[in-house]
Motif scaffolding. Structure first.
Motif, PDB file in Angstrom:
ATOM      1  N   GLY A   1       0.822  -1.129   0.182  1.00  0.00           N
ATOM      2  CA  GLY A   1       0.059   0.018  -0.058  1.00  0.00           C
ATOM      3  C   GLY A   1       0.912   1.160   0.026  1.00  0.00           C
ATOM      4  O   GLY A   1       0.500   2.182  -0.747  1.00  0.00           O
ATOM      5  N   THR A   2       1.970   1.403   0.889  1.00  0.00           N
ATOM      6  CA  THR A   2       2.721   2.326   0.711  1.00  0.00           C
ATOM      7  C   THR A   2       3.462   2.450  -0.599  1.00  0.00           C
ATOM      8  O   THR A   2       3.537   3.770  -1.090  1.00  0.00           O
ATOM      9  N   ALA A   3       3.951   1.731  -1.108  1.00  0.00           N
ATOM     10  CA  ALA A   3       4.652   1.676  -2.271  1.00  0.00           C
ATOM     11  C   ALA A   3       3.742   2.040  -3.368  1.00  0.00           C
ATOM     12  O   ALA A   3       4.022   2.893  -4.479  1.00  0.00           O
ATOM     13  N   LYS A   4       2.556   1.612  -3.557  1.00  0.00           N
ATOM     14  CA  LYS A   4       1.392   1.966  -4.254  1.00  0.00           C
ATOM     15  C   LYS A   4       1.206   3.442  -4.212  1.00  0.00           C
ATOM     16  O   LYS A   4       1.131   4.280  -5.417  1.00  0.00           O
ATOM     17  N   GLU A   5       1.119   4.020  -3.065  1.00  0.00           N
ATOM     18  CA  GLU A   5       0.834   5.394  -3.008  1.00  0.00           C
ATOM     19  C   GLU A   5       1.990   6.480  -3.425  1.00  0.00           C
ATOM     20  O   GLU A   5       1.941   7.444  -3.917  1.00  0.00           O
ATOM     21  N   LEU A   6       3.213   5.839  -3.228  1.00  0.00           N
ATOM     22  CA  LEU A   6       4.646   6.508  -3.301  1.00  0.00           C
ATOM     23  C   LEU A   6       5.111   6.580  -4.789  1.00  0.00           C
ATOM     24  O   LEU A   6       5.492   7.364  -5.341  1.00  0.00           O
ATOM     25  N   PHE A   7       4.659   5.777  -5.631  1.00  0.00           N
ATOM     26  CA  PHE A   7       5.368   5.327  -7.001  1.00  0.00           C
ATOM     27  C   PHE A   7       4.309   5.894  -8.023  1.00  0.00           C
ATOM     28  O   PHE A   7       2.976   5.743  -7.772  1.00  0.00           O
TER      29      PHE A   7
ATOM     30  N   GLU B   1       5.981   5.362 -11.211  1.00  0.00           N
ATOM     31  CA  GLU B   1       6.414   4.483 -12.432  1.00  0.00           C
ATOM     32  C   GLU B   1       6.875   3.193 -12.041  1.00  0.00           C
ATOM     33  O   GLU B   1       6.706   2.249 -12.283  1.00  0.00           O
ATOM     34  N   ASN B   2       7.585   3.129 -10.764  1.00  0.00           N
ATOM     35  CA  ASN B   2       8.496   2.071 -10.284  1.00  0.00           C
ATOM     36  C   ASN B   2       8.041   1.112  -9.493  1.00  0.00           C
ATOM     37  O   ASN B   2       8.581   0.175  -8.989  1.00  0.00           O
ATOM     38  N   TYR B   3       6.497   1.207  -9.252  1.00  0.00           N
ATOM     39  CA  TYR B   3       5.752   0.348  -8.550  1.00  0.00           C
ATOM     40  C   TYR B   3       6.057  -1.078  -8.863  1.00  0.00           C
ATOM     41  O   TYR B   3       6.230  -1.907  -8.066  1.00  0.00           O
ATOM     42  N   GLU B   4       6.023  -1.488 -10.115  1.00  0.00           N
ATOM     43  CA  GLU B   4       5.988  -2.833 -10.611  1.00  0.00           C
ATOM     44  C   GLU B   4       7.293  -3.425 -10.113  1.00  0.00           C
ATOM     45  O   GLU B   4       7.449  -4.654  -9.445  1.00  0.00           O
ATOM     46  N   ARG B   5       8.446  -2.663 -10.352  1.00  0.00           N
ATOM     47  CA  ARG B   5       9.677  -3.028 -10.230  1.00  0.00           C
ATOM     48  C   ARG B   5       9.934  -3.284  -8.551  1.00  0.00           C
ATOM     49  O   ARG B   5      10.544  -4.225  -8.282  1.00  0.00           O
ATOM     50  N   CYS B   6       9.618  -2.237  -8.008  1.00  0.00           N
ATOM     51  CA  CYS B   6       9.550  -2.444  -6.211  1.00  0.00           C
ATOM     52  C   CYS B   6       8.698  -3.688  -6.065  1.00  0.00           C
ATOM     53  O   CYS B   6       9.295  -4.496  -5.027  1.00  0.00           O
ATOM     54  N   ALA B   7       7.358  -3.923  -6.545  1.00  0.00           N
ATOM     55  CA  ALA B   7       6.756  -4.787  -5.926  1.00  0.00           C
ATOM     56  C   ALA B   7       7.177  -6.252  -6.068  1.00  0.00           C
ATOM     57  O   ALA B   7       7.173  -7.123  -5.694  1.00  0.00           O
ATOM     58  N   GLN B   8       8.108  -6.569  -7.466  1.00  0.00           N
ATOM     59  CA  GLN B   8       8.629  -7.617  -7.683  1.00  0.00           C
ATOM     60  C   GLN B   8       9.646  -8.000  -6.716  1.00  0.00           C
ATOM     61  O   GLN B   8       9.810  -9.036  -6.148  1.00  0.00           O
ATOM     62  N   GLN B   9      10.466  -7.087  -6.313  1.00  0.00           N
ATOM     63  CA  GLN B   9      11.605  -7.355  -5.391  1.00  0.00           C
ATOM     64  C   GLN B   9      10.949  -7.827  -3.949  1.00  0.00           C
ATOM     65  O   GLN B   9      11.381  -8.699  -3.226  1.00  0.00           O
ATOM     66  N   LEU B  10       9.723  -6.837  -3.650  1.00  0.00           N
ATOM     67  CA  LEU B  10       9.143  -7.195  -2.243  1.00  0.00           C
ATOM     68  C   LEU B  10       8.555  -8.674  -2.491  1.00  0.00           C
ATOM     69  O   LEU B  10       8.576  -9.313  -1.403  1.00  0.00           O
ATOM     70  N   ASN B  11       8.057  -9.058  -3.733  1.00  0.00           N
ATOM     71  CA  ASN B  11       7.428 -10.277  -3.654  1.00  0.00           C
ATOM     72  C   ASN B  11       8.267 -11.530  -3.340  1.00  0.00           C
ATOM     73  O   ASN B  11       8.094 -12.477  -2.663  1.00  0.00           O
ATOM     74  N   ASP B  12       9.694 -11.245  -3.753  1.00  0.00           N
ATOM     75  CA  ASP B  12      10.539 -12.186  -3.571  1.00  0.00           C
ATOM     76  C   ASP B  12      10.906 -12.376  -2.311  1.00  0.00           C
ATOM     77  O   ASP B  12      10.965 -13.301  -1.589  1.00  0.00           O
TER      78      ASP B  12
ATOM     79  N   LEU C   1      14.517  -5.211   5.227  1.00  0.00           N
ATOM     80  CA  LEU C   1      14.609  -5.541   3.782  1.00  0.00           C
ATOM     81  C   LEU C   1      13.417  -4.789   3.004  1.00  0.00           C
ATOM     82  O   LEU C   1      13.679  -3.958   2.003  1.00  0.00           O
ATOM     83  N   PHE C   2      12.442  -4.855   3.546  1.00  0.00           N
ATOM     84  CA  PHE C   2      11.200  -4.290   3.012  1.00  0.00           C
ATOM     85  C   PHE C   2      11.405  -2.591   2.766  1.00  0.00           C
ATOM     86  O   PHE C   2      11.040  -1.991   1.875  1.00  0.00           O
ATOM     87  N   SER C   3      11.497  -2.129   3.994  1.00  0.00           N
ATOM     88  CA  SER C   3      11.603  -0.534   3.873  1.00  0.00           C
ATOM     89  C   SER C   3      12.730   0.021   3.025  1.00  0.00           C
ATOM     90  O   SER C   3      12.488   0.713   2.114  1.00  0.00           O
ATOM     91  N   THR C   4      13.923  -0.776   2.814  1.00  0.00           N
ATOM     92  CA  THR C   4      14.964  -0.270   2.217  1.00  0.00           C
ATOM     93  C   THR C   4      14.496  -0.525   0.586  1.00  0.00           C
ATOM     94  O   THR C   4      15.129   0.541  -0.157  1.00  0.00           O
ATOM     95  N   CYS C   5      13.904  -1.763   0.460  1.00  0.00           N
ATOM     96  CA  CYS C   5      13.529  -1.901  -1.003  1.00  0.00           C
ATOM     97  C   CYS C   5      12.619  -0.743  -1.527  1.00  0.00           C
ATOM     98  O   CYS C   5      12.933  -0.078  -2.514  1.00  0.00           O
TER      99      CYS C   5
END
Ligand code: ASP
Ligand code: MG
Length: 420
Positions: A74-80, A82-93, A123-127
């Protein structure tokens, strides 16, 4: 080279992450290693996941973890933009790795699982932050600190392998600064030689930053906090608390020892060894001067007040009226060590030993029941422990007015009282 540390409160919302980016943007052309904690309250939330998992409540653990996932996404979605997908991918790993574990049955120690799960917060926050900075054109390199900080396998309170870590910093981190001005990494966590995650003790991110500052020969370390500087008391307890512009390393260690929640006490030694000044600054108002902590003598410090509530006094008496000797006391200290309980105050008498502790119920119960095997044990709860460094008699009187003093200890610099 500078080292910055941003704690949980400085990254716990979209606004605060944007604010972090604004701060970094003001340090263009500088080389900065940035150590970041988990988003505020996430370490506590992850601790609940560990407890559920360890108690074989896998469904509960997974559902608690799911809430943590949603919050970060949710935080990532609100923040990004363009880069949401890339970030979500790393988070998902990262998510998948934890979820795999949460489907298992616990067969190792609680502390082991604690570290494998709780390390995720950083790991989540820094990502998220690294991807956000890239979107904002603040070029940076994200590093998994578990590839750099090598520790022993004393889970939850791991010790850094200094030589190995230094070699990794020389081999991996220093060359990165040829290409990048900003390196983003996690506080609080490390890994063993078998690649198991470890943690360095609660609030350990300050210490991680100091390890990096030492090994990188940084010019300064800055801890960005939600207060304007180090204060002479907790402003939540004492609204009249004042800022302390300058402190030396030793005073900070003393303050931390007596329970002031300023800086993790392990932070100071690595900085002192290389004479690196430590700044404590406000991320809300970075133009304020904050506090500088260094090696020089600081004269005319204000009285420094630490008030710890919710204290338990344990009094242990010999059963047969014999003196409480080294053997009894040795045994008691051994118990404290086993339970990871640190007495906040102790006092010995002829036939009694008194220890004052934070009221951590399971630990206090265990301590009392084990100690009662050899000693008569009495417990009193709900007490407060007041410490004043550089006290004046007037201040002491004012703060103890109308209180019932149970115990008092005094040196030239410090006075401590246990009060009802
Ligand atoms: N996230 C960890 C904690 O809350 C480490 C830190 O914040 O320094 O204890
Ligand atoms: Mg913190």
């Amino acid at each position: 080279m500078r080292v910055f540390k941003f704690g949980g409160a400085s990254v716990n919302s979209v606004e605060r992450i944007k604010n972090l980016a604004d701060i970094l943007a003001q340090y263009k052309q500088e080389k900065i290693l940035v150590v970041i904690s988990a988003m505020g309250k996430m370490t506590n939330a992850l601790e609940k996941v560990v407890t559920a998992f360890f108690n074989h409540k896998n469904e509960e653990a997974l559902s608690l973890f799911n809430a943590i996932k949603e919050q970060h996404l949710g935080t990532a979605k609100e923040l990004f933009s363009e880069n949401y997908e890339r970030c979500a991918q790393q988070l998902n790993d990262f998510f998948t790795e934890i979820e795999w574990l949460l489907h298992d049955k616990p067969i190792k120690s609680y502390d082991y699982y604690y570290d494998q799960i709780v390390c995720a917060g950083e790991l989540f926050s820094t990502c998220i932050i690294s991807h956000y900075l890239i979107e904002k054109k603040i070029i940076n390199k994200w590093v998994d600190v578990r590839d750099i900080i090598r520790t022993d396998d004393n889970f939850r309170d791991a010790s850094v392998d200094w030589d190995f870590t230094l070699a990794r910093i020389k081999a991996e981190i220093i060359p990165l600064f040829n290409k990048f001005d900003i390196v983003i990494t996690q506080g609080f966590i490390g890994a063993t030689d078998e690649n198991e995650s470890t943690t360095l003790g609660r609030e350990g991110s300050d210490y991680t930053a100091a390890v990096f500052a030492n090994m990188l020969d940084a010019e300064t370390q800055t801890i960005w906090k939600d207060v304007e500087s180090v204060m002479n008391a907790d402003p939540k307890q004492f609204p009249e608390a004042i800022s302390i512009p300058e402190l030396n390393y030793k005073e900070v260690i003393e303050m931390a020892y007596y329970g002031a929640q300023v800086i993790h006490p392990k932070t100071i030694k690595p900085l002192q060894n290389k004479n690196i000044p430590l700044y404590v600054k406000s991320f809300i108002n970075p133009t304020l001067p904050g506090t500088i902590i260094h090696n020089q003598i600081v004269r005319s410090l204000p009285s420094i007040i630490v008030l710890k509530e919710n204290q338990v006094m344990i009094e242990a008496n010999s059963k047969d009226f014999s003196f409480i000797g080294e053997q009894h006391i040795g045994h008691l200290y051994h118990l404290f060590e086993q339970l990871h309980l640190k007495p906040n105050l102790t006092q010995n008498g002829a036939i009694s030993f008194v220890g004052v502790f934070d009221d951590i119920k399971e630990k206090i119960d265990k301590l009392a029941s084990t100690a009662s095997e050899n000693l008569d044990v009495h417990i009193e709860k709900g007490l407060s422990l007041l410490t004043i460094r550089h006290y004046t008699n007037d201040l002491f009187k004012k703060l103890t007015e109308k209180k019932n003093i149970i115990l008092k200890q005094q040196t030239q610099e410090t006075i401590q009282v246990l009060m009802r």
